[in-house]
Design an enzyme around this catalytic site. Structure first.
Site, short mmCIF file in Angstrom:
data_model
loop_
_atom_site.label_atom_id
_atom_site.label_comp_id
_atom_site.label_asym_id
_atom_site.label_seq_id
_atom_site.Cartn_x
_atom_site.Cartn_y
_atom_site.Cartn_z
N ARG A 155 4.78 -46.11 41.18
CA ARG A 155 4.02 -46.99 40.24
C ARG A 155 4.39 -48.23 40.23
O ARG A 155 5.48 -48.85 40.38
CB ARG A 155 4.41 -46.42 38.69
CG ARG A 155 3.80 -44.95 38.19
CD ARG A 155 4.03 -44.62 36.82
NE ARG A 155 5.60 -44.22 36.95
CZ ARG A 155 6.51 -44.92 36.33
NH1 ARG A 155 6.22 -46.18 35.90
NH2 ARG A 155 7.78 -44.53 36.47
N TYR A 195 -2.06 -44.52 44.45
CA TYR A 195 -0.83 -43.79 44.20
C TYR A 195 -0.95 -43.17 42.96
O TYR A 195 -1.54 -43.65 41.75
CB TYR A 195 0.52 -44.54 43.87
CG TYR A 195 1.60 -43.83 43.34
CD1 TYR A 195 2.34 -43.00 44.28
CD2 TYR A 195 2.02 -44.01 42.15
CE1 TYR A 195 3.18 -42.12 43.81
CE2 TYR A 195 3.22 -43.38 41.54
CZ TYR A 195 3.44 -42.30 42.41
OH TYR A 195 4.89 -41.60 41.71
N LYS A 203 -0.50 -41.22 33.10
CA LYS A 203 0.50 -42.11 32.44
C LYS A 203 -0.53 -43.15 31.51
O LYS A 203 0.01 -43.33 30.57
CB LYS A 203 1.16 -43.04 33.62
CG LYS A 203 1.98 -42.07 34.37
CD LYS A 203 3.42 -41.51 33.54
CE LYS A 203 4.02 -40.59 34.48
NZ LYS A 203 5.11 -39.91 33.75
N HIS A 221 7.11 -38.94 27.00
CA HIS A 221 7.52 -38.79 27.99
C HIS A 221 8.20 -37.52 28.02
O HIS A 221 9.72 -37.80 28.35
CB HIS A 221 7.89 -39.85 28.80
CG HIS A 221 8.08 -39.80 30.18
ND1 HIS A 221 8.93 -40.77 31.11
CD2 HIS A 221 7.27 -39.18 31.07
CE1 HIS A 221 8.71 -40.52 32.44
NE2 HIS A 221 7.77 -39.53 32.38
N SER A 227 11.71 -41.22 34.56
CA SER A 227 11.24 -40.76 35.93
C SER A 227 12.09 -40.28 36.93
O SER A 227 13.38 -40.80 37.02
CB SER A 227 10.26 -41.75 36.42
OG SER A 227 9.33 -42.13 35.39
N CYS A 231 14.45 -38.12 37.05
CA CYS A 231 15.79 -37.71 36.50
C CYS A 231 16.07 -36.16 35.89
O CYS A 231 16.86 -35.97 35.28
CB CYS A 231 16.18 -38.53 35.21
SG CYS A 231 16.63 -40.29 35.74
N ASP A 285 6.50 -33.08 32.00
CA ASP A 285 6.34 -34.54 31.81
C ASP A 285 5.94 -35.00 30.76
O ASP A 285 6.38 -36.12 30.31
CB ASP A 285 5.43 -34.75 32.87
CG ASP A 285 5.74 -36.42 33.39
OD1 ASP A 285 6.73 -36.79 33.28
OD2 ASP A 285 4.78 -37.18 33.34
N ARG A 287 5.75 -36.93 46.86
CA ARG A 287 5.45 -35.98 45.68
C ARG A 287 4.56 -34.82 46.23
O ARG A 287 4.05 -34.62 47.19
CB ARG A 287 4.47 -36.80 44.78
CG ARG A 287 5.05 -37.89 44.15
CD ARG A 287 5.84 -37.71 43.01
NE ARG A 287 6.56 -38.74 42.26
CZ ARG A 287 6.82 -38.89 41.14
NH1 ARG A 287 6.34 -37.83 40.21
NH2 ARG A 287 7.59 -39.84 40.50
C1 OXD Z 1 6.71 -40.76 36.59
C2 OXD Z 1 6.02 -39.45 37.02
O1 OXD Z 1 6.71 -41.55 37.57
O2 OXD Z 1 6.07 -38.41 36.14
O3 OXD Z 1 7.20 -40.74 35.48
O4 OXD Z 1 5.27 -39.36 37.88
MN MN Z 2 7.11 -38.99 34.34
#
Ligand code: OXD
Ligand code: MN
Length: 590
Positions: A77, A205, A214, A234, A256, A258, A283, A375
């Site tokens: 991002r 991306y 997002k 989130h 993100s 984590c 998420d 990903r």
């Molecule tokens: C992030 C995702 O970057 O969920 O938080 O992709």
């Molecule tokens: Mn996320």
């Protein structure tokens, strides 16, 4: 003027008008109205392979799986290129990039004008949320990227179902994605909350271009949530079922990369036989007070867009099952027989790979084989632990909200806030070491209120006010907790094993919400006493080690409280006074 492969699948005049306007702007050769059918998926996948956008993976090992390699400078991002465009700059607030809507429209419409000549524009209708839910919303994404169309099909309820939900209403998110050869100089992710519009240019991306996620579900979602009296967060959502069949629903906000996906798919250790953890979401949570005064959550998504590195049969067997078929992988490494690999997938790397940039790779190579933010996009129905409630329009009633970050020091393994307002302070002052999910330095502690710093679509101070105000609408508030799986000792070793052992922390949390577990009052909040925390069967782990993981070091906390200054200064004009008071109380307790 425009050649239509298929007629629109809707008679909604607002949809048709907007699509025609955007097509007139971008001037694609072809306009394709997507319907979400299997036939369409097969046709578009074949085309993506023929055009080299996707590589077909080994279908015996990975049925239905495909691979995409991005441009090397388009892998995460782009927070510095993400804008909230409101008439007044104060509405975007000090933590967001702001631009005047008129100027941003002019700039991006300029980039998009004629940019799809020679290309196809796909009209992608989608639902965020299960059909029939009062929380569910409709989005339309126009894109010239086949990768986006096929990923949106995994990540959202895509297709005619969205038109059915919309009917003749004009209330839908308008998203325009124009790839522009992923040119970083023309990379913008611009949100126009006053119009429910998002325009994304110059990237391909996921986090920048799968506009339902997002952009709509969090940034514009949080704006709508404040206006309409709910919360767009989130957060993962999980269901914890005890051996007696009692289900407790928990959400957790971690920044993100984590471990939200791992926690949402947790497999309990053998000592917790009979407990079942199921994933509602990994998420995003949309939460609204119900008629019974509890807070109900839905997962607006339909798939997982997860980080591959570190995922393996031990850390997350459910994710491994979920990504074993019908998955799109991005920027992982490839084996000679077109299987996938990433750092941490197996203990020993294969002797020979093609790395994420397409170069030959061996275990002696200097760089990683997979990108750190490589990903997978997998349908949630692939997850053996997917909760059946994901399709329940009512959502699930939340008993606990967990905040947490990646902290090598200072933060204990777990504590419980004294009440909602204290919990809002705990969430607001959350800090975490930065990861590869966003471009920029990795490993720096940054304040990330509620893990929403990159995703709050309006003034962060106002957002915290909104959290405080919500308390009055929720007569049975969830209990609020803070966890840290990442604390280390002086030698740099993790103090807590994490992954499935996190079940022990989760059980204490569940028991606290049910009034079953005891706790001791500590300066930060309630903490488990030695008898309240189940350590049975843990190898090389003693109550002493738990005490070390739980230790509150006053010196570290002095620095922590001072470290909150930056955020408090930044938000000063809109900072709720309740949070300043909470900070005073914390200092007094320390
Ligand atoms: C992030 C995702 O970057 O969920 O938080 O992709
Ligand atoms: Mn996320």
């Amino acid at each position: 003027m425009i050649y239509k492969i298929k007629p629109p699948h809707t008679s909604n005049p607002a949809v048709i008008r907007w699509v025609e306007e955007m097509a007139a702007l971008c001037q694609p050769d072809t306009l394709v109205w997507c319907d979400g059918s299997d036939e369409e998926k097969a046709r578009l996948t074949e085309e993506a392979v023929a055009r080299g956008i996707l590589i077909k993976l080994n279908q015996e090992k990975l049925p239905g799986c495909y691979y995409h390699r991005s441009k090397p400078d388009d892998v995460a991002r782009s927070e510095d290129r993400t804008f909230i465009c409101t008439s007044a700059a104060e509405d975007a607030g000090p933590t967001n990039n702001w631009a005047a809507p008129k100027e941003m429209y002019r700039k991006l419409h300029g980039f998009c004008a004629g940019a799809m000549r020679g290309h196809t524009m796909y009209v992608v209708p989608y639902l965020m949320g299960p059909p029939g839910s009062s929380l569910t919303k409709v989005g339309l994404e126009l894109t010239d990227s086949l990768y986006v169309v096929l990923s949106m099909r995994i990540m959202t309820r895509m297709g005619n179902v969205a038109y059915e939900h919309l009917g003749q209403s004009e209330d839908f998110n308008r998203g325009l994605h124009c790839m522009l050869e992923a040119d970083p100089a023309r990379r913008y992710i611009a949100h126009f909350p006053e119009d429910n519009v998002v325009i994304s240019t110059g990237s391909n991306y996921g986090g920048n271009v799968l506009l339902g996620k997002k952009c709509f579900a969090l940034r514009l979602g949080s704006w709508l949530a404040r206006k309409e009296g709910w919360l767009a967060e989130h957060m993962l959502i999980l269901s914890a079922e005890s051996p007696d069949g009692e289900k407790t629903y928990v959400t957790a906000a971690f920044p993100s990369a984590c471990g939200k996906t791992n926690f949402a798919m947790l497999v309990p250790p053998p000592q917790f036989a009979g407990w079942k953890i199921r994933t509602v979401g990994d998420d995003i949570a949309w939460m609204k007070p119900g008629a019974d005064g509890r807070l109900y959550a839905i997962n607006p998504e339909k798939g997982y867009f997860g980080v591959a590195p570190g995922t393996n049969a031990e850390t997350n067997p459910n994710a491994m099952a979920a990504i074993s078929h019908d998955t799109i992988y991005t920027n992982v490494a490839l084996t000679p027989d077109l299987d996938v690999w990433w750092e941490g997938k197996t203990r020993e790397p294969p002797p020979q790979l093609t790395d994420w940039k397409g170069r030959p790779w061996t275990p002696g190579s200097k760089e990683t084989a997979a990108h750190a933010n490589s990903r997978f996009a997998a349908p949630m129905s692939n997850n053996p632990a997917c909760a059946p409630e994901v399709n329940d329009p009512q959502g699930v009633p939340i008993s606990a909200i967990i905040f947490g970050g990646r902290r090598a020091t200072t933060m204990p393994l777990v504590y419980q806030a004294f009440n909602w307002i204290h919990g809002v302070y705990v969430g607001a002052t959350m800090g975490s070491e930065t990861t590869a999910a966003a471009t920029g330095a990795v490993g720096k502690v940054r304040r990330d209120p509620m893990a929403m710093l990159p995703f709050c679509g309006y003034n962060m101070g106002q957002y915290l006010h909104h959290w405080l105000r919500m308390r009055k609408k929720i007569s049975v508030p969830p209990r609020i907790f803070h966890v840290n799986w990442f604390r280390r000792d002086e030698q740099g070793n993790y103090l807590w094993p994490g992954f499935s052992e996190n079940m022990r922390v989760l059980k204490w949390i569940v028991d606290r919400t049910r009034g079953r577990a005891d706790a001791c009052e500590a300066p930060l909040g309630w903490v488990p006493g030695p008898r309240d925390f189940d350590l049975r069967g843990m190898k090389d782990f003693s109550p002493d080690k738990l005490a070390q993981a739980q230790n509150i070091n006053v010196e570290e906390w002095r620095r922590e409280v001072l470290g909150q200054d930056d955020l408090f200064f930044e938000l000063y004009a809109d900072l709720p006074k309740e949070l300043t008071l909470q900070r005073e109380l914390l200092v007094a307790r320390l």
